[in-house]
Design an enzyme around this catalytic site. Structure first.
Site, PDB file in Angstrom:
ATOM      1  N   TYR A 185       0.854  -1.184   0.000  1.00 29.10           N
ATOM      2  CA  TYR A 185       0.000   0.000   0.000  1.00 29.10           C
ATOM      3  C   TYR A 185       0.892   1.236   0.000  1.00 29.10           C
ATOM      4  O   TYR A 185       1.472   1.599   1.033  1.00 29.10           O
ATOM      5  CB  TYR A 185      -0.890   0.028   1.247  1.00 29.10           C
ATOM      6  CG  TYR A 185      -2.040  -0.945   1.251  1.00 29.10           C
ATOM      7  CD1 TYR A 185      -2.366  -1.703   0.136  1.00 29.10           C
ATOM      8  CD2 TYR A 185      -2.818  -1.101   2.394  1.00 29.10           C
ATOM      9  CE1 TYR A 185      -3.420  -2.592   0.156  1.00 29.10           C
ATOM     10  CE2 TYR A 185      -3.886  -1.986   2.421  1.00 29.10           C
ATOM     11  CZ  TYR A 185      -4.178  -2.735   1.307  1.00 29.10           C
ATOM     12  OH  TYR A 185      -5.227  -3.612   1.329  1.00 29.10           O
ATOM     13  N   PHE A 213     -13.944  -3.100   0.266  1.00 33.47           N
ATOM     14  CA  PHE A 213     -14.770  -2.387  -0.721  1.00 33.47           C
ATOM     15  C   PHE A 213     -16.248  -2.393  -0.337  1.00 33.47           C
ATOM     16  O   PHE A 213     -17.126  -2.308  -1.198  1.00 33.47           O
ATOM     17  CB  PHE A 213     -14.589  -2.951  -2.130  1.00 33.47           C
ATOM     18  CG  PHE A 213     -13.191  -2.827  -2.672  1.00 33.47           C
ATOM     19  CD1 PHE A 213     -12.408  -1.727  -2.364  1.00 33.47           C
ATOM     20  CD2 PHE A 213     -12.646  -3.808  -3.482  1.00 33.47           C
ATOM     21  CE1 PHE A 213     -11.112  -1.609  -2.862  1.00 33.47           C
ATOM     22  CE2 PHE A 213     -11.358  -3.699  -3.987  1.00 33.47           C
ATOM     23  CZ  PHE A 213     -10.586  -2.597  -3.675  1.00 33.47           C
ATOM     24  N   GLY A 244     -17.779  -0.502  -3.243  1.00 35.23           N
ATOM     25  CA  GLY A 244     -18.525  -1.315  -4.192  1.00 35.23           C
ATOM     26  C   GLY A 244     -17.737  -1.520  -5.472  1.00 35.23           C
ATOM     27  O   GLY A 244     -16.534  -1.790  -5.453  1.00 35.23           O
TER      28      GLY A 244
END
Length: 298
Positions: A61, A221, A225
């Site tokens: 990340y 998510f 989404g």
């Protein structure tokens, strides 16, 4: 809904192996997006102040480049920001990280397939987080469409667990057969998959089976989404909007609440670099949806 007095404990707790965590956690991917490092550090510290004791991260990340590839300025690693913000770490804090995907700035992303590569990634996480062991390490499968065996890779991590470098093991981006395979090798405390009210509902059965086996299911998510790494979706159907209005909540809070209502073993890890959004996300853990509302949401 008011957010000032709500902490992560409002969502209840779950036990990851021998570590009890609040079900409302924090995902660290998005804190790398803003070049303002001090803001990211403030958000992390505020999350802990609000009761978050489960933080999801990964050595890959980073921004610019990396998973998000946004922003400007020097490269910011989520693991470095976590260390700078929170070390020495609170005794109750559980940091879950991932291995499998690797991020070599000179060659790009790669998938660790050997014991040596996986050990290198574990050691990178240890170094960046300044830990002598990792609380939870999830073996991440890079392509969900793949159904190849993960026994050799998971077995390599199980050996690192036996050596004391890892406390607990989990899986990410996997199918049921991967869970079966891994549990035959070593205990699995969690499965972390992309899953939300409107995406990947084929995992409904996997969510149910995780509950039966006492394995945490950790959806990522849940707010984004189909937007995935792009951030929170603004595509909400009428049911989400109606339930949000009934609770004086935001649609994103309803998305999080729906996730938590899928079972007491479901842990939320919404991420943000915005202090106001952080408070809103945590407050979603206090929402209680009725059976009729859950049926309406689907």
């Amino acid at each position: 809904m008011p957010t000032d007095d709500i902490t992560a404990s409002a969502a209840g707790t779950w036990t990851l192996g021998d570590r009890t965590v609040n079900r409302m956690g924090f995902g660290s991917m998005r804190i790398t997006a803003n070049p303002d490092r001090e803001l990211a550090i403030r958000v992390l510290r505020r999350a802990v102040e609000l009761g978050v004791n489960h933080i999801d991260t990964a050595a890959f990340y980073r921004s610019p480049g990396g998973t998000l590839d946004v922003g400007t300025g020097p490269v910011r690693y989520a693991t470095d920001l976590i260390r700078q913000a929170l070390a020495p770490y609170p005794d109750d804090l559980v940091i879950a990280t991932k291995v499998g995907p690797g991020d070599d700035p000179s060659t790009g992303f790669y998938e660790a397939t050997t014991a040596a590569q996986l050990r290198h990634q574990v050691e990178e996480n240890l170094r960046r987080l300044d830990r002598d062991h990792l609380d939870v390490v999830n073996l991440r499968v890079m392509k969900r469409s793949g159904r190849d065996s993960l026994a050799e890779r998971f077995g390599a991590l199980a050996q690192l667990r036996e050596a004391g470098l890892i406390r607990h093991l989990g899986l990410s981006n996997v199918h049921l057969e991967h869970l079966d395979e891994a549990q035959a090798i070593a205990p699995v405390v969690g499965v972390q998959n992309s899953y939300a009210i409107d995406i990947n509902r084929t995992d409904d059965e996997l969510v149910r089976i995780c509950a039966q086996r006492g394995v945490a299911f950790v959806p990522f998510f849940a707010i984004a989404g189909a937007q995935r790494e792009a951030g929170a979706t603004h595509d909400h159907d009428e049911a989400i909007l109606a339930v949000a209005a009934a609770h004086s909540a935001t649609p994103h809070q309803i998305r999080l609440a729906w996730s938590l209502h899928q079972g007491p073993h479901v842990l939320a890890i919404p991420g943000t670099g915005n202090p106001d959004h952080l408070a809103e996300n945590i407050a979603a853990g206090a929402l209680r949806l009725s059976a009729d509302e859950l049926a309406r949401l689907g």
